[in-house]
Design an enzyme around this catalytic site. Structure first.
Site, short mmCIF file in Angstrom:
data_model
loop_
_atom_site.label_atom_id
_atom_site.label_comp_id
_atom_site.label_asym_id
_atom_site.label_seq_id
_atom_site.Cartn_x
_atom_site.Cartn_y
_atom_site.Cartn_z
N GLY A 41 0.85 -1.19 0.00
CA GLY A 41 0.00 0.00 0.00
C GLY A 41 0.88 1.23 0.00
O GLY A 41 2.03 1.18 -0.45
N ALA A 43 2.50 2.90 2.42
CA ALA A 43 3.77 2.80 3.15
C ALA A 43 4.66 1.74 2.52
O ALA A 43 5.86 1.97 2.30
CB ALA A 43 3.50 2.48 4.62
N ARG A 329 -13.14 13.59 14.27
CA ARG A 329 -14.01 12.45 13.99
C ARG A 329 -14.62 11.84 15.23
O ARG A 329 -15.80 11.48 15.24
CB ARG A 329 -13.21 11.39 13.25
CG ARG A 329 -12.85 11.85 11.88
CD ARG A 329 -11.96 10.89 11.17
NE ARG A 329 -11.78 11.36 9.80
CZ ARG A 329 -10.99 10.79 8.92
NH1 ARG A 329 -10.30 9.74 9.24
NH2 ARG A 329 -10.90 11.28 7.69
#
Lengths: 636, 296
Positions: A41, A43, A329
């Site tokens: 992904g 990273a 959030r």
């Protein structure tokens, strides 16, 4: 046991000093060293491409058919960077402060500062790779704002920022594969870490097409295998996202940091039926222009457009006037849960709140709104059948990200020497709550800048004897892996893997989700081992281990979730304070906000595996705050 | 809702496949197509039969993992929608649906509805990137990109690499996929230095992978879940002409000589070798019509 290796000196010089003190590897010697990178992904691909370009021999592993499928691709909103292009008061220090505060003071200051520091290089790097960020008519980069901050520092590519950044890293990786510096292993899943003389020296993988188990040896192992939100079964993560790599590393001795810190994202499409297999995120960027509200009256069944303005409760704007709809959030999610618990939720199950764009369309025009959020509105319509340009969206919180993960030091090395962990898989940087548009930033900071500096330092500083896969440690690990697979296949019970996963997910969501209580956690801790026991006695997998067998893959991942879930609850139980996304109902301020207990809990909990059915041991890394003074978070 | 599914079952690449019929009951209109298959698989497991293997991951239409033909149409026929985002309300109760994997020589079947799409990666390896080693980047706003160019690049970069374009094309051509990546990178100022070599290499690799050529059917555009327009194939062809038209001078060194491994491995020699090798590669790619083949 926990040596964080934070460099001395003022915070703005720590990363420079760290790099200055590092040992280097001569360019001609680099190709003599091999590095395993698990996960491709943001990273993983960024680290593999960068280390490959430096001259190391990199072996990169992915369970997908190509690195471009990694779940980083689904990130929508954007990536933060302290460029201050808007001249609205942003700076590295400001991004640092926002992130420490947003994480509710449970992250390591030095790591967060470094993240803010390299954020600017990330944008430069991505632009030169050809990432098509949004532009203004003059040709300069555009910005927008995100939750928990008061500046516009988020760079974006419509609603597909993660996709574009991942493709940038993927293309850099493909270039290195073509150049021969990176060997890519597709459809290959990590099943164990191999330690030789106390150092991580290799992995055992299963070829997902043939079922063959293989051993791979290297000088260093890097895990960039993402988060574990799928422990909840229903989450915004991709279906295959799992905890197997970090959990098997944990079982081999890597400590697990703050496993109970999970993020419940406030803007997802609400659950509709029992068959539902996953939840879909609607980017937080929508809160830039959308207004969140519920009816003032309980159980109001009128259509939203029939509810007059004075009968609507714009609860975020009312309760948090200075941040309004852009509160962090955890705060937005908790408030949504609260109004729904009061019976003011909307939609068929009363589990939803409105996100309304009528004002934005009136103010900016339909065209502008379409340009900014077009693809999100489309996703919404496809799933719900509603047109959000005319009817407000319905949203509800859903598991989305895990701040917890393997404990790492400042060099991103776990407690196993030679085992590095990057991206969402590690616990660093975000504390108890991650701010929007910071996951992409952290994944790329780790992959492009931190790991490519710290991994070579480890190689140069340690004398690593050559090892081969014929070493007894590899044979033993492989035999253990084979045993476990045979055991899964040999249960021959009645229940499918998914049925166990759903049941586990419900337990964790109910008792270790948005609100956690002593009683609930104890209940979950009693229930999880029972379910795990049933799993090992009543699981049914059709087919064999020597073929492409998706049920076996699932079952294998679920077997690890069943162990991790228990540790999450143990961690949540010991942390009797509330902080960020970890909300203990026993610890609230008079107006219902998360109440921290800095005197007793200003530490990172790092758990040590002691064996199945044994209590794990806790190690505490104290957190000190020299630059951002501890204070009760307020977004009012 | 109830459906009759005729599903392609093939145990492995070397064994022949066949269609098997299944009944799926209790389907709700809100279920996605893949959730309907999940239900089928749960049922198959309960009957001790191997579940249908199909590829999927994000289930929100962005990872590009999923995809198969439903009644001969890639991703099922709803405009701009991957099969994971296709809701069952799109079909009529009682419909008979035939599910097949992508059919193309370049995409061999692995199992049931799963095919091997690695050929796409190799097309990207041939030149689908901008060489920008980490750490050498100029300041982001130093490169001005006109909004129109950035938008075109973005429209092209939206491709998810699912392979529907290949499956829909009567020639199994990968030109929509390849042209999308070429348009993305060639539209940007950062992509200009490698523009010609990128176009030549990627087009050559596309041919090496046994994909067919475009004969303007437009089926690819019709099934593309990201609505990549056919116009990009035109752009790619124009760039191909441009690249062929540009004159590149002969390389100074003979390729076969520098590619030999050097006898000694000293530091300086290694550097020298890399430098010449890179220079030489750049010329080979720009010059030869089949650079990718040379490289492999």
């Amino acid at each position: 046991m926990l040596e964080a290796r934070i460099p001395s000196g003022p915070i703005e010089q720590k990363w420079d000093k760290c790099r200055y003190d590092m040992k280097l590897v001569n360019p001609a010697n680099r190709r003599k060293h091999s590095i395993i990178v698990v996960g491709a992904g943001l990273a993983g691909a960024a680290a593999a491409a960068t280390l490959g370009r430096q001259g190391y021999h990199v072996h990169c592993f992915s369970y997908h058919d190509t690195p471009r499928r990694a779940h980083s691709i689904a990130a929508q909103g954007g990536i933060n960077s302290a460029k201050n292009y808007r001249n609205d008061g942003d700076s590295v220090l400001r991004l640092f402060k926002d992130t420490v505060k947003g994480g509710d003071y449970r992250a390591r200051e030095a790591n967060v500062y470094r993240l803010a520091e390299v954020s600017s290089n990330i944008i430069d790097q991505c632009v030169s790779q050809g990432v098509p960020f949004a532009r203004e008519y003059g040709g300069l980069l555009d910005n927008r704002s995100f939750g928990g901050v008061q500046v516009e520092r988020t760079f974006y590519a419509r609603g597909q920022t993660g996709q574009q950044l991942l493709l940038g890293a993927y293309q850099a990786l493909e270039e290195q594969i073509a150049a021969g510096t990176v060997t890519m292993h597709f459809r290959s899943e990590l099943l164990d870490i191999v330690l030789v003389k106390g150092r991580a020296r290799g992995i055992v993988t299963r070829d997902l097409v043939t079922g063959q188990l293989d051993c791979h040896a290297a000088d260093v192992v890097v895990l960039a295998t993402g988060g574990y939100s799928n422990v909840f079964y229903l989450s915004t993560n991709a279906k295959a996202s799992n905890c197997t790599a970090i959990w098997r590393a944990h079982r081999r001795g890597a400590l697990c940091g703050n496993p109970c810190f999970t993020q419940i994202h406030p803007t997802c499409i609400p659950l509709s039926s029992g068959f539902q297999s996953k939840l879909t995120l609607m980017s937080e960027s929508l809160r830039n222009d959308g207004r969140v509200w519920v009816p003032k009256k309980e159980h109001d069944t009128r259509s939203p457009n029939d509810i007059p303005e004075d009968e609507r409760d714009y609860y975020l704007e009312n309760r948090y006037p200075s941040f309004g709809n852009l509160v962090p959030r955890d705060v937005a999610s908790r408030n949504a849960k609260e109004v729904c618990d009061e019976g003011r939720g909307v939609g068929p199950h009363g589990q939803g709140v409105y996100l309304d764009f009528a004002d934005a369309i009136h103010r900016l025009g339909l065209q502008t709104v379409r340009e900014k959020y077009g693809n999100l509105f489309e996703i919404y319509e496809r799933i719900t059948g509603d047109d959000a340009y005319t009817v407000p969206m319905r949203i509800y919180p859903a598991p989305h990200y895990t701040m917890g993960g393997l404990w790492v030091d400042y060099h991103l090395m776990s407690t196993i020497p030679g085992l590095f962990v990057g991206g969402e898989a590690n616990f660093s940087d975000h504390g108890a709550n991650r701010l929007g548009a910071s996951a992409l930033m952290q994944g790329l900071a780790d992959g492009y800048f931190v790991l490519p500096a710290t991994v070579p330092d480890y190689i140069a500083a340690n004398k690593l004897d050559p090892v081969s896969t014929s070493d007894s440690a590899f044979k033993a690990a492989k035999a253990e892996v084979k045993d476990r697979i045979d055991k899964l296949l040999g249960v021959n019970g009645k229940r499918s893997p998914d049925s166990f996963h759903k049941e586990l997910g419900k337990i964790v969501w109910d008792d270790c989700g948005m609100a956690r209580s002593d009683a609930g956690l104890r209940k979950a801790l009693a229930r999880i081992p029972e379910l795990r026991d049933e799993f090992w006695h009543n699981l049914r997998i059709v087919g064999t281990g020597e073929e492409l067998n998706q049920s076996l893959e699932k079952a294998n991942r679920i077997s690890d979730f069943l162990e991790l879930a228990e540790l999450m609850c143990i961690d949540a139980l010991q942390r009797t304070e509330s902080c960020g996304g970890h909300f203990r109902v026993e610890s609230q301020t008079p107006d219902g906000e998360a109440k921290r207990d800095d005197a007793n809990f200003a530490y990172t909990a790092a758990w040590e595996w002691k064996g199945l059915d044994q209590s794990p041991a806790i190690h505490k890394e104290p957190l000190t705050f020299e630059y951002v003074p501890l204070s009760q978070r307020s977004y009012k | 809702m109830t459906f009759t599914l005729k599903v392609w079952r093939q145990h492995s690449a070397d064994e022949p496949g066949r269609f098997v019929s299944y009944q799926v009951k209790n389907v709700t209109p809100d279920m996605s197509f893949l959730e309907m298959l999940d239900a089928l698989n749960e049922d198959l497991i309960s009957r001790q039969e191997p579940p249908v293997a199909f590829e999927h991951d994000c289930r929100e239409g962005i990872c590009g993992s999923c995809g198969f033909l439903i009644n001969g149409v890639a991703h099922g026929g709803q405009r701009g929608t991957t099969v994971c985002q296709l809701a069952m309300r799109f079909f009529k109760n009682g419909d008979a649906l035939t599910l097949e994997p992508w059919r193309a020589r370049a995409f061999p079947v692995i199992r049931d509805l799963i095919v091997n799409r690695s050929a796409f990666d190799r097309i990207i390896q041939a030149g689908g990137f901008i060489s920008a080693p980490t750490g050498t980047a100029p300041a982001a706003n130093a490169i001005l990109v006109p909004k129109e160019d950035a938008d075109t690049a973005f429209d092209a970069a939206a491709c998810i690499g699912c392979g529907a374009c290949v499956a829909a094309c009567p020639n199994a051509s990968a030109m929509l996929f390849t042209s999308a990546k070429i348009t993305h990178l060639n539209s940007l100022p950062q992509g200009q230095p490698q523009r010609d070599q990128r176009t030549l290499s990627m087009v050559a690799e596309m041919r090496n992978e046994l994909f067919g050529s475009c004969t303007n059917h437009g089926e690819c555009e019709a099934v593309c879940p990201k609505r990549i327009p056919l116009e990009f194939i035109g752009k790619m062809n124009r760039d191909l002409m441009r690249a062929a038209w540009h004159w590149h001078r002969e390389p100074l060194v003979i390729p076969s000589l520098v590619q030999l491994p050097s006898a000694e491995d000293s530091h300086e020699q290694f550097h020298e070798e890399v430098r010449i090798h890179e220079e030489d590669q750049a010329h080979v790619e720009a010059e030869s019509p089949e650079p990718a083949a040379t490289r492999r």
